[in-house]
Design an enzyme around this catalytic site. Structure first.
Site, PDB file in Angstrom:
ATOM      1  N   ASN A 118      34.200  36.097  52.650  1.00 10.79           N
ATOM      2  CA  ASN A 118      34.103  37.129  53.674  1.00 10.79           C
ATOM      3  C   ASN A 118      32.680  37.669  53.764  1.00 10.79           C
ATOM      4  O   ASN A 118      31.804  37.309  52.981  1.00 10.79           O
ATOM      5  CB  ASN A 118      35.106  38.243  53.385  1.00 10.79           C
ATOM      6  CG  ASN A 118      35.678  38.848  54.662  1.00 10.79           C
ATOM      7  OD1 ASN A 118      34.962  39.034  55.644  1.00 10.79           O
ATOM      8  ND2 ASN A 118      36.960  39.160  54.650  1.00 10.79           N
TER       9      ASN A 118
ATOM     10  N   HIS B  79      18.262  40.773  33.013  1.00  7.12           N
ATOM     11  CA  HIS B  79      16.955  41.061  32.421  1.00  7.12           C
ATOM     12  C   HIS B  79      17.156  41.763  31.076  1.00  7.12           C
ATOM     13  O   HIS B  79      18.163  42.440  30.869  1.00  7.12           O
ATOM     14  CB  HIS B  79      16.143  41.963  33.350  1.00  7.12           C
ATOM     15  CG  HIS B  79      16.084  41.491  34.763  1.00  7.12           C
ATOM     16  ND1 HIS B  79      15.283  40.449  35.159  1.00  7.12           N
ATOM     17  CD2 HIS B  79      16.765  41.888  35.870  1.00  7.12           C
ATOM     18  CE1 HIS B  79      15.444  40.237  36.460  1.00  7.12           C
ATOM     19  NE2 HIS B  79      16.351  41.093  36.913  1.00  7.12           N
TER      20      HIS B  79
ATOM     21  N   GLY C  94      37.606  42.561  47.411  1.00  7.03           N
ATOM     22  CA  GLY C  94      36.392  43.106  48.000  1.00  7.03           C
ATOM     23  C   GLY C  94      35.667  44.087  47.102  1.00  7.03           C
ATOM     24  O   GLY C  94      36.274  44.889  46.395  1.00  7.03           O
TER      25      GLY C  94
ATOM     26  N   THR D 264      32.797  41.839  33.445  1.00  8.88           N
ATOM     27  CA  THR D 264      31.731  41.691  32.453  1.00  8.88           C
ATOM     28  C   THR D 264      32.001  40.557  31.471  1.00  8.88           C
ATOM     29  O   THR D 264      31.076  40.070  30.823  1.00  8.88           O
ATOM     30  CB  THR D 264      31.549  42.992  31.658  1.00  8.88           C
ATOM     31  OG1 THR D 264      32.767  43.294  30.975  1.00  8.88           O
ATOM     32  CG2 THR D 264      31.200  44.150  32.585  1.00  8.88           C
ATOM     33  N   LYS D 265      33.289  40.157  31.358  1.00 12.72           N
ATOM     34  CA  LYS D 265      33.681  39.084  30.439  1.00 12.72           C
ATOM     35  C   LYS D 265      34.639  38.133  31.142  1.00 12.72           C
ATOM     36  O   LYS D 265      35.271  38.505  32.130  1.00 12.72           O
ATOM     37  CB  LYS D 265      34.344  39.669  29.189  1.00 12.72           C
ATOM     38  CG  LYS D 265      33.429  40.549  28.357  1.00 12.72           C
ATOM     39  CD  LYS D 265      34.137  41.079  27.123  1.00 12.72           C
ATOM     40  CE  LYS D 265      33.215  41.955  26.282  1.00 12.72           C
ATOM     41  NZ  LYS D 265      33.910  42.492  25.085  1.00 12.72           N
TER      42      LYS D 265
END
Length: 204
Positions: free
Chosen positions: A83, A113, A149, A172-173
């Site tokens: 989308n 970073h 979304g 995150t995992k």
């Protein structure tokens, strides 16, 4: 190794390398052309996608605008729907399996970073801009996956087949197959394998 090879290997690399910057600019040009193309001109849209993406299968629908770093590190399977207003930072490989859908405003990051500023900041180049030091890891999305979304997927994440990620999640995992996962950080709230098997038994 070239800087591109280092980047894809997850090693320290120079973001300002000529080969990488040239492709970066081309990707921005192609993405703009895609946005400016009439949505009914399927032939032209497909031609631009073939130049922008690393590969794509059959029946791929990408709603403009789409934002990428290089584009060429994105690989889409068959029957994919992406989308509008998605951002794919493809400094490493992004793979999306067959029959998967990506909701609007989804962000997929393969680059990050160092947290320590001393490790993150690059010494300035003479008369030019100096990019932050970066590291990368691929993102793999399986088959029959739905990414709701506004979700954000971080570097190194794998999402298993048949899994749904709820809207607005920050992944995150890695998330295994056959589950519903939501939240920040994204966590499994239900295993869906039983319901999938039940549907198959009913259809038989």
């Amino acid at each position: 190794m070239t800087e591109k090879e280092k980047m894809l290997a997850g090693e320290s690399y120079d973001c300002g390398d000529k080969e990488l910057i040239t492709r970066w600019h081309l990707a921005k040009k192609l993405a703009k052309q895609y946005y400016d193309t009439d949505t009914t001109d399927k032939e032209q849209l497909n031609s631009i996608l073939d130049q922008l993406l690393g590969s794509r299968g059959e029946n791929v629908w990408v709603s403009a605008p789409i934002y990428v770093d290089y584009g060429e590190n994105i690989h889409l399977g068959n029957n994919i729907e992406i989308n509008m207003n998605c951002t794919f930072l493809d400094c490493n490989i992004i793979t999306i399996g067959d029959n998967s859908g990506i909701g609007p405003n989804v962000q997929i990051f393969t680059v990050g970073h160092p947290v320590n500023p001393d490790d993150r900041l690059s010494s300035g180049k003479e008369g030019g801009f100096s990019f932050w030091k970066s590291n990368t890891a691929p993102v793999t999305i399986g088959k029959n996956v739905w990414i709701g979304g506004g979700s954000i997927i971080l570097p190194g994440v794998t999402i298993g087949d048949n899994t749904t990620i709820g809207a607005g999640s920050v992944v995150t995992k890695s998330i295994p197959a056959n589950c519903l996962a939501v939240g920040n950080p994204c966590k499994i709230i239900r295993n869906t394998l039983y319901s999938i098997l039940s549907q198959e038994e009913t259809s038989d």
